[in-house]
Scaffold this active site. Structure first.
Site, PDB file in Angstrom:
ATOM      1  NE  ARG A   1       0.371  12.141   7.104  1.00 47.39           N
ATOM      2  CZ  ARG A   1       0.711  13.374   7.395  1.00 47.39           C
ATOM      3  NH1 ARG A   1      -0.160  14.211   7.853  1.00 47.39           N
ATOM      4  NH2 ARG A   1       1.949  13.784   7.217  1.00 47.39           N
TER       5      ARG A   1
ATOM      6  NE  ARG B   1       0.751  10.493  10.127  1.00 38.31           N
ATOM      7  CZ  ARG B   1       0.441   9.361   9.523  1.00 38.31           C
ATOM      8  NH1 ARG B   1      -0.691   8.769   9.768  1.00 38.31           N
ATOM      9  NH2 ARG B   1       1.265   8.816   8.661  1.00 38.31           N
ATOM     10  N   PRO B   2       2.254  16.823  11.126  1.00 38.34           N
ATOM     11  CG  PRO B   2       4.095  17.956  11.983  1.00 38.34           C
ATOM     12  CD  PRO B   2       3.227  16.762  12.211  1.00 38.34           C
ATOM     13  CB  ILE B   3       2.613  18.642   5.563  1.00 36.36           C
ATOM     14  CG1 ILE B   3       1.832  19.956   5.593  1.00 36.36           C
ATOM     15  CG2 ILE B   3       1.685  17.441   5.561  1.00 36.36           C
ATOM     16  CD1 ILE B   3       1.232  20.313   4.240  1.00 36.36           C
ATOM     17  CG  ASP B   4       7.057  20.689   9.833  1.00 33.03           C
ATOM     18  OD1 ASP B   4       6.468  19.586   9.795  1.00 33.03           O
ATOM     19  OD2 ASP B   4       8.005  20.916  10.603  1.00 33.03           O
ATOM     20  CG  LEU B   5       9.857  17.752   8.429  1.00 32.70           C
ATOM     21  CD1 LEU B   5      10.173  16.356   8.947  1.00 32.70           C
ATOM     22  CD2 LEU B   5      11.021  18.706   8.719  1.00 32.70           C
TER      23      LEU B   5
ATOM     24  CB  ILE C   1       7.582   7.061  14.501  1.00 31.10           C
ATOM     25  CG1 ILE C   1       8.761   6.080  14.406  1.00 31.10           C
ATOM     26  CG2 ILE C   1       7.391   7.842  13.191  1.00 31.10           C
ATOM     27  CD1 ILE C   1      10.047   6.642  13.916  1.00 31.10           C
TER      28      ILE C   1
ATOM     29  CG  ASP D   1       3.280   1.651   9.355  1.00 28.05           C
ATOM     30  OD1 ASP D   1       2.823   2.499  10.149  1.00 28.05           O
ATOM     31  OD2 ASP D   1       3.413   1.873   8.135  1.00 28.05           O
TER      32      ASP D   1
ATOM     33  NE  ARG E   1      -6.707   4.636   5.278  1.00 31.92           N
ATOM     34  CZ  ARG E   1      -5.798   4.932   6.201  1.00 31.92           C
ATOM     35  NH1 ARG E   1      -6.136   5.009   7.455  1.00 31.92           N
ATOM     36  NH2 ARG E   1      -4.554   5.159   5.874  1.00 31.92           N
TER      37      ARG E   1
ATOM     38  CE  LYS F   1      -1.704   1.690   3.931  1.00 35.22           C
ATOM     39  NZ  LYS F   1      -1.494   3.118   4.237  1.00 35.22           N
ATOM     40  CG  ASN F   2       2.535   2.807   3.554  1.00 38.56           C
ATOM     41  OD1 ASN F   2       1.358   3.117   3.417  1.00 38.56           O
ATOM     42  ND2 ASN F   2       3.110   2.662   4.739  1.00 38.56           N
TER      43      ASN F   2
ATOM     44  CB  CYS G   1      -3.990   7.248  10.374  1.00 39.46           C
ATOM     45  SG  CYS G   1      -4.348   5.589   9.841  1.00 39.46           S
TER      46      CYS G   1
HETATM   47  C1  UD1 Z   1       4.628   6.967   6.310  1.00 40.89           C
HETATM   48  C2  UD1 Z   1       3.709   5.778   6.141  1.00 40.89           C
HETATM   49  C3  UD1 Z   1       3.153   5.334   7.481  1.00 40.89           C
HETATM   50  C4  UD1 Z   1       4.296   5.088   8.478  1.00 40.89           C
HETATM   51  C5  UD1 Z   1       5.241   6.288   8.526  1.00 40.89           C
HETATM   52  C6  UD1 Z   1       6.476   6.032   9.363  1.00 40.89           C
HETATM   53  C7  UD1 Z   1       2.754   6.080   3.941  1.00 40.89           C
HETATM   54  C8  UD1 Z   1       1.543   6.393   3.121  1.00 40.89           C
HETATM   55  N1  UD1 Z   1       2.625   6.147   5.265  1.00 40.89           N
HETATM   56  O1  UD1 Z   1       3.839   8.019   6.842  1.00 40.89           O
HETATM   57  O2  UD1 Z   1       2.407   4.144   7.276  1.00 40.89           O
HETATM   58  O3  UD1 Z   1       3.744   4.870   9.755  1.00 40.89           O
HETATM   59  O4  UD1 Z   1       5.688   6.626   7.205  1.00 40.89           O
HETATM   60  O5  UD1 Z   1       7.152   4.908   8.900  1.00 40.89           O
HETATM   61  O6  UD1 Z   1       3.783   5.726   3.417  1.00 40.89           O
HETATM   62  N2  UD1 Z   1       6.795  14.759  10.462  1.00 40.89           N
HETATM   63  C9  UD1 Z   1       6.892  16.100  10.708  1.00 40.89           C
HETATM   64  N3  UD1 Z   1       6.741  16.965   9.672  1.00 40.89           N
HETATM   65  C10 UD1 Z   1       6.483  16.522   8.388  1.00 40.89           C
HETATM   66  C11 UD1 Z   1       6.403  15.133   8.155  1.00 40.89           C
HETATM   67  C12 UD1 Z   1       6.565  14.281   9.218  1.00 40.89           C
HETATM   68  O7  UD1 Z   1       7.129  16.538  11.828  1.00 40.89           O
HETATM   69  O8  UD1 Z   1       6.364  17.364   7.477  1.00 40.89           O
HETATM   70  C13 UD1 Z   1       6.960  13.813  11.596  1.00 40.89           C
HETATM   71  C14 UD1 Z   1       5.692  12.983  11.839  1.00 40.89           C
HETATM   72  O9  UD1 Z   1       4.760  13.670  12.651  1.00 40.89           O
HETATM   73  C15 UD1 Z   1       6.261  11.759  12.493  1.00 40.89           C
HETATM   74  C16 UD1 Z   1       7.627  11.588  11.800  1.00 40.89           C
HETATM   75  O10 UD1 Z   1       7.929  12.852  11.224  1.00 40.89           O
HETATM   76  O11 UD1 Z   1       6.474  11.997  13.860  1.00 40.89           O
HETATM   77  C17 UD1 Z   1       7.659  10.541  10.713  1.00 40.89           C
HETATM   78  O12 UD1 Z   1       6.585  10.720   9.824  1.00 40.89           O
HETATM   79  P1  UD1 Z   1       6.665  10.315   8.280  1.00 40.89           P
HETATM   80  O13 UD1 Z   1       7.834   9.422   8.079  1.00 40.89           O
HETATM   81  O14 UD1 Z   1       6.613  11.570   7.476  1.00 40.89           O
HETATM   82  O15 UD1 Z   1       5.346   9.515   8.079  1.00 40.89           O
HETATM   83  P2  UD1 Z   1       4.386   9.509   6.817  1.00 40.89           P
HETATM   84  O16 UD1 Z   1       5.159   9.719   5.576  1.00 40.89           O
HETATM   85  O17 UD1 Z   1       3.225  10.380   7.097  1.00 40.89           O
END
Ligand code: UD1
Length: 427
Positions: free
Chosen positions: A99, A128-132, A335, A313, A405, A22-23, A123
């Site tokens: 997401r 779960r921010p998107i700042d990065l 995480i 996961d 999902r 899926k991912n 989920c």
């Molecule tokens: C992906 C996987 C999810 C898995 C996760 C960690 C998909 C669709 N989902 O989620 O199943 O649990 O990797 O292996 O592939 N973070 C920030 N800012 C950001 C992005 C992330 O602070 O802009 C933080 C998150 O809150 C979290 C950490 O970074 O604490 C890791 O998140 P991330 O690896 O980005 O997870 P996803 O890509 O959302």
């Protein structure tokens, strides 16, 4: 709403076909945005998230065609053609359900010079921010504006420039987004402290098959020479290491012996190490992994970490498996901050789990008892099914929306190996 009923006590025995990941699929699908030629993806799992993503891509004018698979087959083949984009906006109604929709931001920006994406839902496992995602895209030349719940990204002069970005925290999704954007930049990009999950290797391999130039695949330092254009490709989605790991936990907990067809040991080392440490026999053959229970399960100490560490996961499924282990286990979630929603539900089935911040202490119990349960995220829901497979009596799992999902025809696969499980429509 449908429910799953599980009556515990049957050791799982036989073969389980493992679906496409899926991912991985969720980051390979948006690669269709990067070319005006057709992209054909094989071994796509049949999942609600994939259907949702397909609808999102249709919204941009991408045509999608599903070919050749019979309803009884697992997986399918989809050909996506983004000959001409008719929209660069990912609306809230579609994004809020999933997401991973944020993964269209990078490739759309690279192809069209602009992209507008609603802030995501998905989920409920923490903030779960998107700042990065945004910082990484800015580092390779994007200009970002936020307004009314939307992110608008623009490439000045129509094209990203490339650049260097070092992630302060490893992020799977943000790495995927910036890699998909950088492959069409007018320059070179260096991405440091990149995530190196197998799904990112799968993404890079597809991009290379489409004509991209990426060095350092599989490492945390990627160097990408942007190209003027990419071409179409045909590519097979890797098998789902998390689905395989979930069934491995189920087999181990029930005292079973299963072959996970298509699973690859090299992509799930940490899961295999943890299973072996718990006393489970795990061995690889040419096209499968065999998982066989070998006496009582031993307690474990586990801490989640980015790949190649123990996957977040897999945390919930191991927690279920360890509920009846010999001794006390300690699990630490590093995480996500809110990923213990299965704890109270497992407790209702008789598990002895105490949480202190990000750590959970589980004392093995003699038995679990079936109960009505529900969870608010995908892997948490799977942990309840696993517990139900050994619990005395009947476990009724509701809110199947989450399981659908991420687990392709879960109950059918478990029936194949002898589980007493069925899906029923609620009255
Ligand atoms: C992906 C996987 C999810 C898995 C996760 C960690 C998909 C669709 N989902 O989620 O199943 O649990 O990797 O292996 O592939 N973070 C920030 N800012 C950001 C992005 C992330 O602070 O802009 C933080 C998150 O809150 C979290 C950490 O970074 O604490 C890791 O998140 P991330 O690896 O980005 O997870 P996803 O890509 O959302």
């Amino acid at each position: 709403m449908d429910k799953i009923l599980v009556r515990g006590g049957k050791p799982l025995k036989g073969k389980i076909p493992i679906s496409g990941a899926k991912n991985s699929a969720l980051t390979l699908l948006p690669c269709a945005l990067l070319t005006d030629e057709p992209l054909t993806l094989r071994n796509l799992p049949r999942l609600a998230d994939i259907d949702g993503f397909q609808h999102l891509l249709n919204q941009f004018g991408i045509s999608t065609m599903i070919a050749g698979s019979r309803p009884e087959d697992f997986g399918r083949v989809m050909t996506l053609s983004a000959t001409r984009l008719t929209s660069t906006i990912a609306p809230y109604e579609l994004v809020r359900k999933m997401r991973a929709s944020i993964l269209v931001l990078g490739p759309m920006l690279a192809r069209a010079g602009e992209a507008t994406v609603s802030l995501p839902g998905g989920c409920a496992i923490g903030n779960r921010p998107i700042d990065l995602h945004l910082k990484a895209l800015e580092a390779i030349g994007a200009e970002i504006e936020m307004a009314a719940g939307y992110v608008k990204a623009i490439a000045p002069k129509g094209r990203l420039t490339g650049g260097t970005y070092t992630f302060p925290v490893v992020s799977v999704g943000a790495t995927e987004n910036v890699v998909m954007a950088a492959v069409l930049a007018n320059g070179t990009s260096e991405i440091k402290n990149a995530a190196r999950e197998p799904e990112i290797v799968d993404l890079c391999n597809l991009l290379v098959a489409m004509g991209a130039s990426i060095d350092g695949i599989g490492t945390s330092h990627l160097t990408i020479q942007g190209k003027d254009r990419l071409h179409g490709a045909t590519y097979r989605v890797m098998s789902d290491r998390i689905e395989a790991g979930s069934y491995a936990c189920a087999a181990a907990m029930t005292g079973g012996d299963v072959e996970l067809l298509g699973a690859k040991m090299s992509e799930m080392d940490a899961t295999v190490d943890a299973l072996r440490a718990a006393g489970v026999m795990v061995e690889e053959s040419a096209d499968a992994i065999r998982v066989k229970a070998n006496g009582p399960l031993q307690a474990l100490t586990l801490e989640t970490a980015p790949y190649p560490g123990f996957a977040t996961d897999m945390q919930a499924q191991f927690m279920a498996m360890l509920c009846m282990a010999d001794g006390a286990s300690v699990l630490t979630e590093t995480i996500f901050e809110n990923r213990y929603m299965h704890v109270s539900e497992l407790g209702r089935m008789g598990a002895d789990i105490e949480t202190k911040g990000r750590t959970a202490i589980l004392r093995g119990v003699e038995k679990l008892t079936g109960a009505p349960v529900m969870a608010t995220d995908l892997r948490a829901s799977m942990s309840l099914v696993i517990a139900g497979l050994v619990a005395e009596g009947e476990t009724e799992v509701s809110r199947l929306y989450h399981l659908d999902r991420g687990y392709e025809r879960l109950e059918e696969k478990l029936q194949l190996v002898g589980a007493d499980i069925e899906r029923v429509g609620a009255d």
